[in-house]
Design a protein around this motif. Structure first.
Motif, mmCIF file in Angstrom:
data_model
loop_
_atom_site.group_PDB
_atom_site.id
_atom_site.type_symbol
_atom_site.label_atom_id
_atom_site.label_comp_id
_atom_site.label_asym_id
_atom_site.label_seq_id
_atom_site.Cartn_x
_atom_site.Cartn_y
_atom_site.Cartn_z
ATOM 1 N N TYR A 62 0.829 -1.199 0.000
ATOM 2 C CA TYR A 62 0.000 0.000 0.000
ATOM 3 C C TYR A 62 0.862 1.246 0.000
ATOM 4 C CZ TYR A 62 0.624 0.997 5.032
ATOM 5 O OH TYR A 62 1.141 1.306 6.265
ATOM 6 N N VAL A 63 0.277 2.330 -0.457
ATOM 7 C CA VAL A 63 0.883 3.659 -0.366
ATOM 8 C C VAL A 63 -0.191 4.618 0.141
ATOM 9 C CG1 VAL A 63 2.569 3.287 -2.205
ATOM 10 C CG2 VAL A 63 0.383 4.320 -2.753
ATOM 11 N N MET A 64 0.261 5.710 0.744
ATOM 12 C CA MET A 64 -0.644 6.766 1.186
ATOM 13 C C MET A 64 -0.315 8.001 0.365
ATOM 14 S SD MET A 64 -1.978 5.628 4.591
ATOM 15 C CE MET A 64 -2.759 7.109 4.868
ATOM 16 N N ALA A 65 -1.350 8.692 -0.047
ATOM 17 C CA ALA A 65 -1.161 9.918 -0.821
ATOM 18 C C ALA A 65 -2.028 11.020 -0.230
ATOM 19 C CB ALA A 65 -1.524 9.692 -2.282
ATOM 20 N N ARG A 66 -1.538 12.227 -0.318
ATOM 21 C CA ARG A 66 -2.267 13.394 0.176
ATOM 22 C C ARG A 66 -3.088 13.934 -0.986
ATOM 23 N NH1 ARG A 66 -3.011 14.928 4.999
ATOM 24 N NH2 ARG A 66 -2.896 17.101 5.547
ATOM 25 N N VAL A 67 -4.412 13.924 -0.855
ATOM 26 C CA VAL A 67 -5.288 14.369 -1.938
ATOM 27 C C VAL A 67 -6.288 15.398 -1.427
ATOM 28 C CG1 VAL A 67 -5.083 12.189 -3.195
ATOM 29 C CG2 VAL A 67 -6.945 12.498 -1.597
ATOM 30 N N GLN A 68 -6.760 16.228 -2.333
ATOM 31 C CA GLN A 68 -7.781 17.217 -2.004
ATOM 32 C C GLN A 68 -9.124 16.509 -1.926
ATOM 33 O OE1 GLN A 68 -6.998 20.393 -1.476
ATOM 34 N NE2 GLN A 68 -9.063 21.069 -1.057
ATOM 35 N N LEU A 69 -9.798 16.640 -0.800
ATOM 36 C CA LEU A 69 -11.078 15.976 -0.594
ATOM 37 C C LEU A 69 -11.980 16.915 0.188
ATOM 38 C CD1 LEU A 69 -12.732 13.329 -0.766
ATOM 39 C CD2 LEU A 69 -11.667 12.653 1.378
ATOM 40 N N PHE A 70 -13.063 17.354 -0.416
ATOM 41 C CA PHE A 70 -14.006 18.265 0.234
ATOM 42 C C PHE A 70 -13.316 19.512 0.790
ATOM 43 C CE2 PHE A 70 -16.011 14.022 0.879
ATOM 44 C CZ PHE A 70 -16.994 14.179 -0.081
ATOM 45 N N ASN A 71 -12.543 20.163 -0.050
ATOM 46 C CA ASN A 71 -11.860 21.416 0.288
ATOM 47 C C ASN A 71 -10.850 21.298 1.417
ATOM 48 O OD1 ASN A 71 -13.235 22.859 -1.704
ATOM 49 N ND2 ASN A 71 -14.995 23.095 -0.359
ATOM 50 N N ARG A 72 -10.327 20.119 1.652
ATOM 51 C CA ARG A 72 -9.238 19.954 2.622
ATOM 52 C C ARG A 72 -8.351 18.792 2.163
ATOM 53 N NH1 ARG A 72 -13.661 17.622 5.937
ATOM 54 N NH2 ARG A 72 -13.159 15.421 6.073
ATOM 55 N N GLN A 73 -7.135 18.796 2.640
ATOM 56 C CA GLN A 73 -6.188 17.743 2.300
ATOM 57 C C GLN A 73 -6.429 16.527 3.196
ATOM 58 O OE1 GLN A 73 -3.517 17.688 -0.028
ATOM 59 N NE2 GLN A 73 -4.588 19.443 -0.863
ATOM 60 N N GLU A 74 -6.487 15.347 2.612
ATOM 61 C CA GLU A 74 -6.683 14.104 3.352
ATOM 62 C C GLU A 74 -5.642 13.092 2.901
ATOM 63 O OE1 GLU A 74 -8.858 13.055 5.691
ATOM 64 O OE2 GLU A 74 -10.013 14.916 5.787
ATOM 65 N N GLU A 75 -5.234 12.225 3.813
ATOM 66 C CA GLU A 75 -4.365 11.105 3.461
ATOM 67 C C GLU A 75 -5.263 9.944 3.050
ATOM 68 O OE1 GLU A 75 -0.778 10.119 5.075
ATOM 69 O OE2 GLU A 75 -0.331 12.071 4.230
ATOM 70 N N VAL A 76 -5.025 9.398 1.875
ATOM 71 C CA VAL A 76 -5.837 8.313 1.349
ATOM 72 C C VAL A 76 -4.932 7.109 1.100
ATOM 73 C CG1 VAL A 76 -7.337 7.600 -0.550
ATOM 74 C CG2 VAL A 76 -7.435 9.941 0.289
ATOM 75 N N LEU A 77 -5.401 5.937 1.493
ATOM 76 C CA LEU A 77 -4.653 4.696 1.317
ATOM 77 C C LEU A 77 -5.014 4.082 -0.025
ATOM 78 C CD1 LEU A 77 -3.906 2.085 3.907
ATOM 79 C CD2 LEU A 77 -5.055 1.313 1.859
ATOM 80 N N PHE A 78 -4.002 3.710 -0.799
ATOM 81 C CA PHE A 78 -4.195 3.045 -2.083
ATOM 82 C C PHE A 78 -3.550 1.667 -2.011
ATOM 83 C CE2 PHE A 78 -4.353 7.511 -3.155
ATOM 84 C CZ PHE A 78 -5.343 7.596 -4.112
ATOM 85 N N GLY A 79 -4.300 0.641 -2.338
ATOM 86 C CA GLY A 79 -3.740 -0.699 -2.438
ATOM 87 C C GLY A 79 -2.969 -0.815 -3.742
ATOM 88 N N ILE A 80 -1.816 -1.490 -3.676
ATOM 89 C CA ILE A 80 -0.977 -1.625 -4.878
ATOM 90 C C ILE A 80 -0.610 -3.076 -5.105
ATOM 91 C CG2 ILE A 80 -0.003 0.697 -4.697
ATOM 92 C CD1 ILE A 80 2.575 -0.682 -3.578
ATOM 93 N N ARG A 81 -0.149 -3.335 -6.306
ATOM 94 C CA ARG A 81 0.488 -4.603 -6.639
ATOM 95 C C ARG A 81 1.730 -4.263 -7.435
ATOM 96 N NH1 ARG A 81 -0.162 -6.721 -11.648
ATOM 97 N NH2 ARG A 81 0.036 -8.866 -10.929
ATOM 98 N N MET A 82 2.757 -5.062 -7.218
ATOM 99 C CA MET A 82 4.018 -4.835 -7.922
ATOM 100 C C MET A 82 3.996 -5.649 -9.216
ATOM 101 S SD MET A 82 5.726 -3.035 -5.606
ATOM 102 C CE MET A 82 7.459 -3.284 -5.776
ATOM 103 N N GLU A 83 4.727 -5.174 -10.194
ATOM 104 C CA GLU A 83 4.858 -5.957 -11.422
ATOM 105 C C GLU A 83 5.508 -7.283 -11.043
ATOM 106 O OE1 GLU A 83 6.551 -4.069 -14.762
ATOM 107 O OE2 GLU A 83 4.879 -2.681 -14.932
ATOM 108 N N GLY A 84 4.947 -8.371 -11.525
ATOM 109 C CA GLY A 84 5.463 -9.675 -11.195
ATOM 110 C C GLY A 84 4.691 -10.367 -10.079
ATOM 111 N N ASP A 85 3.830 -9.635 -9.357
ATOM 112 C CA ASP A 85 2.981 -10.270 -8.344
ATOM 113 C C ASP A 85 1.991 -11.200 -9.045
ATOM 114 O OD1 ASP A 85 4.170 -8.907 -6.292
ATOM 115 O OD2 ASP A 85 2.466 -7.592 -5.858
#
Length: 87
Positions: A62-85
């Motif tokens: 997983y990675v966390m990214a700071r995104v604009q959400l409802f006029n404020r910055q929020e940390e959002v978790l994104f599930g990832i997969r690596m190439e080769g998984d």
């Protein structure tokens, strides 16, 4: 009551879907990392937020990214997969 940890994640894409039609289902984003272990490219819902990654846990996929959400910055978790998984 405690806030759900998925609240920002699910709300972001519900609101995002109202303004744009989702071109793909909510799935894991496939990422490619460089020799230093930094995410250098991503396919999927993470792609537009690539330069906003604040934390990455590649071993835990997983990675966390700071995104604009409802006029404020929020940390959002994104599930990832690596190439080769396995699919």
């Amino acid at each position: 009551p405690p806030r759900s940890t998925l609240f920002p994640y699910t709300t972001l894409f519900r609101s995002w879907g109202k303004s744009r039609k989702l071109a793909q289902d909510m799935k894991l984003s496939t990422v490619e990392v460089d020799e230093k272990g930094q995410v250098k490219s991503a396919a999927g819902v993470l792609a537009p937020y690539l330069n906003q990654i604040t934390r990455q846990r590649l071993r835990h996929r997983y990675v966390m990214a700071r995104v604009q959400l409802f006029n404020r910055q929020e940390e959002v978790l994104f599930g990832i997969r690596m190439e080769g998984d396995p699919a």
